[in-house]
Design a protein around this motif. Structure first.
Motif, mmCIF file in Angstrom:
data_model
loop_
_atom_site.group_PDB
_atom_site.id
_atom_site.type_symbol
_atom_site.label_atom_id
_atom_site.label_comp_id
_atom_site.label_asym_id
_atom_site.label_seq_id
_atom_site.Cartn_x
_atom_site.Cartn_y
_atom_site.Cartn_z
ATOM 1 N N GLY A 299 0.780 -1.232 0.000
ATOM 2 C CA GLY A 299 0.000 0.000 0.000
ATOM 3 C C GLY A 299 0.806 1.274 0.000
ATOM 4 N N PHE A 300 2.076 1.226 -0.426
ATOM 5 C CA PHE A 300 2.906 2.420 -0.441
ATOM 6 C C PHE A 300 2.600 3.264 -1.678
ATOM 7 C CE2 PHE A 300 6.692 0.649 2.206
ATOM 8 C CZ PHE A 300 5.828 0.497 3.263
ATOM 9 N N PRO A 301 2.693 4.593 -1.566
ATOM 10 C CA PRO A 301 2.491 5.452 -2.735
ATOM 11 C C PRO A 301 3.610 5.254 -3.761
ATOM 12 C CG PRO A 301 3.201 6.743 -0.838
ATOM 13 C CD PRO A 301 2.932 5.372 -0.342
ATOM 14 N N GLU A 302 3.265 5.394 -5.036
ATOM 15 C CA GLU A 302 4.235 5.174 -6.114
ATOM 16 C C GLU A 302 5.418 6.130 -6.029
ATOM 17 O OE1 GLU A 302 4.285 4.910 -11.034
ATOM 18 O OE2 GLU A 302 2.402 5.213 -9.920
ATOM 19 N N ALA A 307 12.828 5.749 -3.951
ATOM 20 C CA ALA A 307 13.597 5.925 -2.723
ATOM 21 C C ALA A 307 13.895 4.572 -2.082
ATOM 22 C CB ALA A 307 12.831 6.821 -1.750
ATOM 23 N N PHE A 308 12.888 3.707 -2.029
ATOM 24 C CA PHE A 308 13.118 2.389 -1.448
ATOM 25 C C PHE A 308 14.068 1.561 -2.313
ATOM 26 C CE2 PHE A 308 9.156 3.250 0.922
ATOM 27 C CZ PHE A 308 9.567 2.849 2.190
ATOM 28 N N ARG A 309 13.932 1.664 -3.626
ATOM 29 C CA ARG A 309 14.804 0.877 -4.514
ATOM 30 C C ARG A 309 16.265 1.278 -4.357
ATOM 31 N NH1 ARG A 309 16.732 2.250 -9.169
ATOM 32 N NH2 ARG A 309 15.204 3.914 -9.482
ATOM 33 N N VAL A 335 21.480 7.903 2.935
ATOM 34 C CA VAL A 335 20.539 9.022 2.853
ATOM 35 C C VAL A 335 20.898 9.949 1.698
ATOM 36 C CG1 VAL A 335 19.632 11.044 4.045
ATOM 37 C CG2 VAL A 335 19.978 8.906 5.308
ATOM 38 N N GLU A 336 22.176 10.283 1.568
ATOM 39 C CA GLU A 336 22.594 11.217 0.516
ATOM 40 C C GLU A 336 22.410 10.617 -0.872
ATOM 41 O OE1 GLU A 336 26.552 12.258 1.642
ATOM 42 O OE2 GLU A 336 25.884 13.804 3.076
ATOM 43 N N ARG A 337 22.667 9.315 -1.023
ATOM 44 C CA ARG A 337 22.446 8.665 -2.316
ATOM 45 C C ARG A 337 20.969 8.714 -2.703
ATOM 46 N NH1 ARG A 337 25.975 4.278 -3.746
ATOM 47 N NH2 ARG A 337 24.283 3.497 -5.088
ATOM 48 N N VAL A 338 20.110 8.388 -1.752
ATOM 49 C CA VAL A 338 18.671 8.389 -2.042
ATOM 50 C C VAL A 338 18.191 9.810 -2.329
ATOM 51 C CG1 VAL A 338 16.387 7.909 -1.081
ATOM 52 C CG2 VAL A 338 18.270 6.311 -0.683
ATOM 53 N N LEU A 339 18.631 10.789 -1.548
ATOM 54 C CA LEU A 339 18.219 12.174 -1.755
ATOM 55 C C LEU A 339 18.680 12.689 -3.113
ATOM 56 C CD1 LEU A 339 16.998 14.815 -0.787
ATOM 57 C CD2 LEU A 339 19.150 15.302 0.405
ATOM 58 N N THR A 340 19.912 12.399 -3.484
ATOM 59 C CA THR A 340 20.436 12.847 -4.789
ATOM 60 C C THR A 340 19.612 12.277 -5.930
ATOM 61 O OG1 THR A 340 22.675 13.017 -3.905
ATOM 62 C CG2 THR A 340 22.459 12.851 -6.294
ATOM 63 N N HIS A 341 19.253 11.004 -5.824
ATOM 64 C CA HIS A 341 18.445 10.385 -6.880
ATOM 65 C C HIS A 341 17.047 11.007 -6.945
ATOM 66 C CE1 HIS A 341 16.996 7.151 -9.546
ATOM 67 N NE2 HIS A 341 15.873 7.235 -8.821
ATOM 68 N N ARG A 346 11.366 13.029 -11.317
ATOM 69 C CA ARG A 346 10.145 13.836 -11.416
ATOM 70 C C ARG A 346 8.974 13.215 -10.654
ATOM 71 N NH1 ARG A 346 9.999 15.651 -17.835
ATOM 72 N NH2 ARG A 346 11.950 16.855 -17.803
ATOM 73 N N GLN A 347 9.041 11.914 -10.419
ATOM 74 C CA GLN A 347 7.935 11.259 -9.714
ATOM 75 C C GLN A 347 8.021 11.445 -8.195
ATOM 76 O OE1 GLN A 347 8.073 7.157 -11.088
ATOM 77 N NE2 GLN A 347 6.428 7.565 -12.554
ATOM 78 N N ALA A 348 9.162 11.904 -7.705
ATOM 79 C CA ALA A 348 9.315 12.089 -6.260
ATOM 80 C C ALA A 348 8.471 13.267 -5.782
ATOM 81 C CB ALA A 348 10.785 12.319 -5.921
ATOM 82 N N ALA A 349 7.619 13.022 -4.820
ATOM 83 C CA ALA A 349 6.737 14.074 -4.308
ATOM 84 C C ALA A 349 7.493 14.968 -3.332
ATOM 85 C CB ALA A 349 5.527 13.446 -3.623
ATOM 86 N N GLU A 350 7.003 16.195 -3.193
ATOM 87 C CA GLU A 350 7.670 17.157 -2.316
ATOM 88 C C GLU A 350 7.725 16.685 -0.850
ATOM 89 O OE1 GLU A 350 9.934 20.366 -1.468
ATOM 90 O OE2 GLU A 350 9.282 19.662 -3.451
ATOM 91 N N PRO A 351 6.671 16.054 -0.312
ATOM 92 C CA PRO A 351 6.770 15.566 1.074
ATOM 93 C C PRO A 351 7.916 14.562 1.258
ATOM 94 C CG PRO A 351 4.486 15.626 0.397
ATOM 95 C CD PRO A 351 5.289 15.902 -0.827
ATOM 96 N N LEU A 352 8.158 13.732 0.237
ATOM 97 C CA LEU A 352 9.259 12.776 0.333
ATOM 98 C C LEU A 352 10.596 13.507 0.356
ATOM 99 C CD1 LEU A 352 10.422 9.899 0.287
ATOM 100 C CD2 LEU A 352 10.277 9.982 -2.220
ATOM 101 N N LEU A 353 10.745 14.523 -0.486
ATOM 102 C CA LEU A 353 11.998 15.282 -0.503
ATOM 103 C C LEU A 353 12.221 16.011 0.822
ATOM 104 C CD1 LEU A 353 11.821 16.774 -4.121
ATOM 105 C CD2 LEU A 353 13.266 14.894 -3.309
ATOM 106 N N ILE A 354 11.165 16.554 1.389
ATOM 107 C CA ILE A 354 11.286 17.213 2.699
ATOM 108 C C ILE A 354 11.754 16.217 3.748
ATOM 109 C CG2 ILE A 354 9.975 18.317 4.560
ATOM 110 C CD1 ILE A 354 8.209 19.581 2.372
ATOM 111 N N LEU A 355 11.163 15.010 3.718
ATOM 112 C CA LEU A 355 11.546 13.974 4.672
ATOM 113 C C LEU A 355 13.015 13.583 4.493
ATOM 114 C CD1 LEU A 355 10.637 11.906 6.855
ATOM 115 C CD2 LEU A 355 10.113 10.342 4.974
#
Length: 391
Positions: A299-302, A307-309, A335-341, A346-355
């Motif tokens: 049930g995770f959002p797309e 980020a998980f991958r 964390v830095e690798r996931v954030l950089t990706h 474009r599919q990454a939502a702003e709440p995810l980037l804030i987190l």
């Protein structure tokens, strides 16, 4: 004959003398070789003394009969329902009181009587449950500190629910080695809520800001507690997180970015409904399709898939964390690798980037603290430079 004389004398004797005489008669009933008639007469006299107007008399009986399994059951039962100064030794020690008696007294008694029962050796789960359900904070504390009490998991949870806001209760529970992880987490939640209410009442933080800080502290504590949990304890923790609405994508991502693959696997197994072994096998599939299917089923959002991958890929590269401390802290490189990706996705939502940015700041600060601690430790071990020159 002697008992008849005792009954005749005791009607006019002072209270102190009656108490001492009663103590002697009770001891005689237990240890003397009385005839059948004298034994019956002695028990009758003792039963009569239950109505003595002086509590000293009944207290004398309670002190003699409290620990003895051969005491007259009817007298012990009556003493257990007397005023606290008389009933306490009987409630704490008497082997003649059955579980149903104790549960009833817990439900109807005051804090003193509840505390006495909570101190009993080999206290069964039914009586412990009664204390957890209706007992005073003092009785709950006695129960927690009683190494001979048997408590079911739901009793621990009930104590947390009713008294977890009290510091003494939290401190006594948190030092217990065998405390279930879910209960430990519930205590942490009580503490964070108490602190949040305190800072809001003092106008140090707004309610929204305090709630956010408390939520972040709960998440860090969750991963920290999970790092010490295994097997059924981990499964119980994950079930508690789901039931309390805390098993979110953000928390699970934090677990993965901390290298805590056990919490990550257990969380996905809980949310997807798949067996734990099956989830573990899917997560070790390097193709990526299995992970996406698993995240969809959980049930995770797309927007979180990438980020998980990436986090799982980095985890496979760096290997498992084999220390409790390592599985409780965000790993800066991951964390830095996931954030950089995600910043280029474009599919990454702003709440995810804030987190993720918040995770990056937290991991950088934690790494800096560890670096400074290591420097201080090395400085404490190494001799000062001027001492080396002088040598």
């Amino acid at each position: 004959m002697i008992v008849r004389q005792f009954i005749s004398w005791i009607r006019t004797a002072p209270a102190g003398e009656r108490a001492e005489a009663t103590r002697s008669l009770a001891r005689a009933w237990l240890i003397s070789d009385l005839s059948e008639d004298d034994r019956g007469a002695a028990e009758g006299a003792l039963l009569m003394l239950l109505d003595d107007p002086s509590p000293l008399v009944r207290q004398a009986m309670a002190e003699v009969f409290a620990r003895n399994a051969e005491a007259p059951a009817a007298i012990v039962q009556a003493l257990s329902l007397d005023q606290p100064s008389i009933a306490l030794p009987v409630l704490e020690y008497s082997p003649l009181l059955i579980d149903a008696d104790l549960v009833d007294i817990v439900a109807t008694g005051n804090s003193e009587t509840q505390c006495a029962i909570a101190r009993r050796i080999n206290l069964p789960t039914s009586v412990s449950a009664a204390i957890a359900e209706v007992g005073s904070p003092a009785a709950a504390l006695e129960l927690i500190e009683n190494a001979y009490a048997e408590l079911a998991p739901f009793s621990w949870d009930r104590i947390v629910e009713r008294h977890g806001h009290l510091a003494a209760i939290r401190e006594s529970m948190l030092v217990l080695e065998g405390l279930p992880a879910a209960t430990r987490l519930a205590l942490v939640a009580k503490l964070s809520d108490t602190l949040a209410q305190f800072v809001v009442a003092r106008n140090w933080l707004s309610a929204d800001r305090a709630e956010r800080v408390a939520g972040e502290a709960r998440e860090r504590s969750t991963v920290n507690i999970a790092a010490r949990s295994r097997g059924e304890d981990m499964q119980g923790l994950v079930r508690h997180l789901r039931a309390s609405g805390q098993l979110t994508a953000g928390l699970i991502l934090r677990a993965l970015l901390s290298g805590n693959l056990e919490l990550f696997d257990a969380s996905l197994a809980e949310l997807s409904g798949l067996p734990h072994a099956r989830v573990t096998a899917l997560l070790h599939d390097r193709g990526g399709a299995s992970l996406q299917a698993l995240l969809i089923r959980a049930g995770f959002p797309e927007s979180t898939f990438a980020a998980f991958r990436v986090a799982l890929e980095v985890s496979h590269e760096t290997g498992y964390v084999d220390t409790v401390g390592g599985a409780a802290r965000l790993r800066r490189r991951m964390v830095e690798r996931v954030l950089t990706h995600c910043e280029t996705d474009r599919q990454a939502a702003e709440p995810l980037l804030i987190l993720l940015r918040r995770f990056a700041t937290e991991s950088a600060r934690e790494e800096a603290r560890m670096f400074c601690d290591e420097l201080i430790a090395e400085e404490a071990i190494a001799p000062p430079e001027h001492d080396l020159i002088a040598a």
